[in-house]
Design a protein around this motif. Structure first.
Motif, PDB file in Angstrom:
ATOM      1  N   ASN A 100      18.212  23.435   7.793  1.00 42.06           N
ATOM      2  CA  ASN A 100      17.134  22.716   8.480  1.00 42.06           C
ATOM      3  C   ASN A 100      17.166  23.044   9.971  1.00 42.06           C
ATOM      4  OD1 ASN A 100      16.301  21.455   6.120  1.00 42.06           O
ATOM      5  ND2 ASN A 100      17.612  19.681   6.454  1.00 42.06           N
ATOM      6  N   ILE A 101      15.989  23.303  10.532  1.00 44.89           N
ATOM      7  CA  ILE A 101      15.884  23.576  11.968  1.00 44.89           C
ATOM      8  C   ILE A 101      15.449  22.300  12.680  1.00 44.89           C
ATOM      9  CG2 ILE A 101      14.688  24.928  13.737  1.00 44.89           C
ATOM     10  CD1 ILE A 101      14.565  27.221  11.637  1.00 44.89           C
ATOM     11  N   VAL A 102      14.305  21.745  12.309  1.00 47.29           N
ATOM     12  CA  VAL A 102      13.840  20.465  12.855  1.00 47.29           C
ATOM     13  C   VAL A 102      12.965  19.754  11.826  1.00 47.29           C
ATOM     14  CG1 VAL A 102      13.877  21.119  15.313  1.00 47.29           C
ATOM     15  CG2 VAL A 102      11.806  21.466  13.991  1.00 47.29           C
ATOM     16  N   HIS A 103      12.864  18.458  11.987  1.00 44.89           N
ATOM     17  CA  HIS A 103      11.954  17.620  11.198  1.00 44.89           C
ATOM     18  C   HIS A 103      11.070  16.881  12.202  1.00 44.89           C
ATOM     19  CE1 HIS A 103      14.922  17.750   7.838  1.00 44.89           C
ATOM     20  NE2 HIS A 103      15.815  17.581   8.792  1.00 44.89           N
ATOM     21  N   TYR A 104       9.929  16.398  11.739  1.00 47.34           N
ATOM     22  CA  TYR A 104       9.086  15.534  12.569  1.00 47.34           C
ATOM     23  C   TYR A 104       8.284  14.613  11.660  1.00 47.34           C
ATOM     24  CZ  TYR A 104       5.322  18.865  11.498  1.00 47.34           C
ATOM     25  OH  TYR A 104       4.408  19.670  10.860  1.00 47.34           O
ATOM     26  N   GLY A 105       7.815  13.525  12.221  1.00 46.37           N
ATOM     27  CA  GLY A 105       7.037  12.577  11.429  1.00 46.37           C
ATOM     28  C   GLY A 105       6.279  11.617  12.324  1.00 46.37           C
ATOM     29  N   ALA A 106       5.306  10.931  11.751  1.00 45.02           N
ATOM     30  CA  ALA A 106       4.470  10.006  12.516  1.00 45.02           C
ATOM     31  C   ALA A 106       4.759   8.566  12.127  1.00 45.02           C
ATOM     32  CB  ALA A 106       3.005  10.313  12.278  1.00 45.02           C
ATOM     33  N   PHE A 107       4.695   7.695  13.127  1.00 46.65           N
ATOM     34  CA  PHE A 107       4.905   6.267  12.966  1.00 46.65           C
ATOM     35  C   PHE A 107       3.864   5.544  13.814  1.00 46.65           C
ATOM     36  CE2 PHE A 107       8.719   8.536  11.980  1.00 46.65           C
ATOM     37  CZ  PHE A 107       9.130   7.932  10.801  1.00 46.65           C
ATOM     38  N   PRO A 108       3.721   4.244  13.683  1.00 49.29           N
ATOM     39  CA  PRO A 108       2.628   3.554  14.375  1.00 49.29           C
ATOM     40  C   PRO A 108       2.597   3.742  15.893  1.00 49.29           C
ATOM     41  CG  PRO A 108       3.640   2.077  12.790  1.00 49.29           C
ATOM     42  CD  PRO A 108       4.486   3.316  12.836  1.00 49.29           C
ATOM     43  N   THR A 109       3.755   3.789  16.530  1.00 52.44           N
ATOM     44  CA  THR A 109       3.782   3.837  17.995  1.00 52.44           C
ATOM     45  C   THR A 109       4.342   5.136  18.558  1.00 52.44           C
ATOM     46  OG1 THR A 109       5.956   2.781  18.047  1.00 52.44           O
ATOM     47  CG2 THR A 109       4.008   1.331  18.170  1.00 52.44           C
ATOM     48  N   HIS A 110       4.809   6.009  17.689  1.00 50.39           N
ATOM     49  CA  HIS A 110       5.453   7.225  18.193  1.00 50.39           C
ATOM     50  C   HIS A 110       5.421   8.358  17.164  1.00 50.39           C
ATOM     51  CE1 HIS A 110       8.658   5.123  15.985  1.00 50.39           C
ATOM     52  NE2 HIS A 110       9.120   6.325  15.724  1.00 50.39           N
ATOM     53  N   ILE A 111       5.693   9.545  17.682  1.00 48.37           N
ATOM     54  CA  ILE A 111       5.949  10.709  16.849  1.00 48.37           C
ATOM     55  C   ILE A 111       7.449  10.929  16.928  1.00 48.37           C
ATOM     56  CG2 ILE A 111       5.612  13.199  16.569  1.00 48.37           C
ATOM     57  CD1 ILE A 111       3.063  11.644  15.995  1.00 48.37           C
ATOM     58  N   SER A 112       8.098  10.943  15.785  1.00 47.68           N
ATOM     59  CA  SER A 112       9.537  11.192  15.771  1.00 47.68           C
ATOM     60  C   SER A 112       9.796  12.676  15.613  1.00 47.68           C
ATOM     61  CB  SER A 112      10.215  10.435  14.634  1.00 47.68           C
ATOM     62  OG  SER A 112      10.465   9.112  15.001  1.00 47.68           O
ATOM     63  N   PHE A 113      10.777  13.132  16.347  1.00 45.15           N
ATOM     64  CA  PHE A 113      11.213  14.520  16.313  1.00 45.15           C
ATOM     65  C   PHE A 113      12.698  14.462  16.010  1.00 45.15           C
ATOM     66  CE2 PHE A 113      12.421  18.384  18.945  1.00 45.15           C
ATOM     67  CZ  PHE A 113      11.870  19.319  18.092  1.00 45.15           C
ATOM     68  N   PHE A 114      13.132  15.222  15.020  1.00 44.37           N
ATOM     69  CA  PHE A 114      14.518  15.175  14.569  1.00 44.37           C
ATOM     70  C   PHE A 114      15.177  16.536  14.798  1.00 44.37           C
ATOM     71  CE2 PHE A 114      11.866  12.321  12.109  1.00 44.37           C
ATOM     72  CZ  PHE A 114      12.582  11.138  12.071  1.00 44.37           C
ATOM     73  N   PRO A 115      15.672  16.783  16.020  1.00 43.31           N
ATOM     74  CA  PRO A 115      16.281  18.081  16.297  1.00 43.31           C
ATOM     75  C   PRO A 115      17.769  18.153  15.947  1.00 43.31           C
ATOM     76  CG  PRO A 115      16.177  16.826  18.308  1.00 43.31           C
ATOM     77  CD  PRO A 115      15.531  15.981  17.222  1.00 43.31           C
ATOM     78  N   GLY A 116      18.387  17.022  15.672  1.00 50.80           N
ATOM     79  CA  GLY A 116      19.816  16.988  15.380  1.00 50.80           C
ATOM     80  C   GLY A 116      20.623  16.586  16.605  1.00 50.80           C
ATOM     81  N   GLY A 117      21.852  16.202  16.352  1.00 49.85           N
ATOM     82  CA  GLY A 117      22.723  15.687  17.404  1.00 49.85           C
ATOM     83  C   GLY A 117      23.091  16.687  18.477  1.00 49.85           C
TER      84      GLY A 117
END
Length: 170
Positions: A100-117
């Motif tokens: 996995n390189i990155v994940h992303y997703g949408a939520f009511p107040t934000h866009i989440s970006f999951f780049p890892g620790g």
């Protein structure tokens, strides 16, 4: 879930237009008005639970304003990681190489970006954004740092390639 933080996260992450009803459970029912809720019990159609067959289907499930941000996120990451593949993992769009390189997703107040620790630790600019060890929340009502997302995606592509190379040499 039994734990207030898990329930709050579930409640916060639920797409607003899909929440049907929320009821609060209180630590002292007789003093509900004064008591803090222990956790939320939520009945919802949660996008994270739906089985999407493609990234396009995921993006198309959101309102137009959110779709626009998700499409921009997708394009930004594609430019930074042109050889990466796209898929749905953990119920959200994911770019993969050897891993996995990155994940992303949408939520009511934000866009989440999951780049890892490692990326979260490396890019000090991310400290000003809410998030966890390997996540970043970009508020929908504020400018999203597209150039920073590009840098992070490129950083993760290099890390992914190095990890794959070291695995081959073992």
């Amino acid at each position: 879930f039994g734990c207030r933080s898990h329930a709050e996260a579930l409640h916060e992450g639920a797409p607003l237009e899909r929440v049907i009803s929320t009821s609060l459970i209180f630590s002292k029912p007789q003093a509900a008005a004064k008591s803090r809720p222990l956790f939320f019990m939520t009945e919802m159609y949660n996008t994270r639970m739906k089985k999407y067959t493609s990234v396009a289907e995921y993006i198309d499930s959101f309102p137009a304003s959110t779709r626009k941000l998700l499409k921009k996120m997708r394009t930004t990451i594609k430019k930074a990681a042109p050889r990466a593949s796209e898929r749905i993992a953990y119920g959200i769009p994911t770019f993969t190489g050897n891993g996995n390189i990155v994940h992303y997703g949408a939520f009511p107040t934000h866009i989440s970006f999951f780049p890892g620790g490692k990326a979260r630790d490396h890019f000090k600019e991310l400290k000003k954004y809410k998030g966890g060890k390997g996540t970043v929340q970009f508020p929908i009502d504020k400018p999203i740092p597209w150039a920073l997302i590009t840098k992070i995606a490129k950083f993760n592509v290099k890390a992914d390639a190095a990890k794959a190379k070291s695995a081959r040499t073992k």
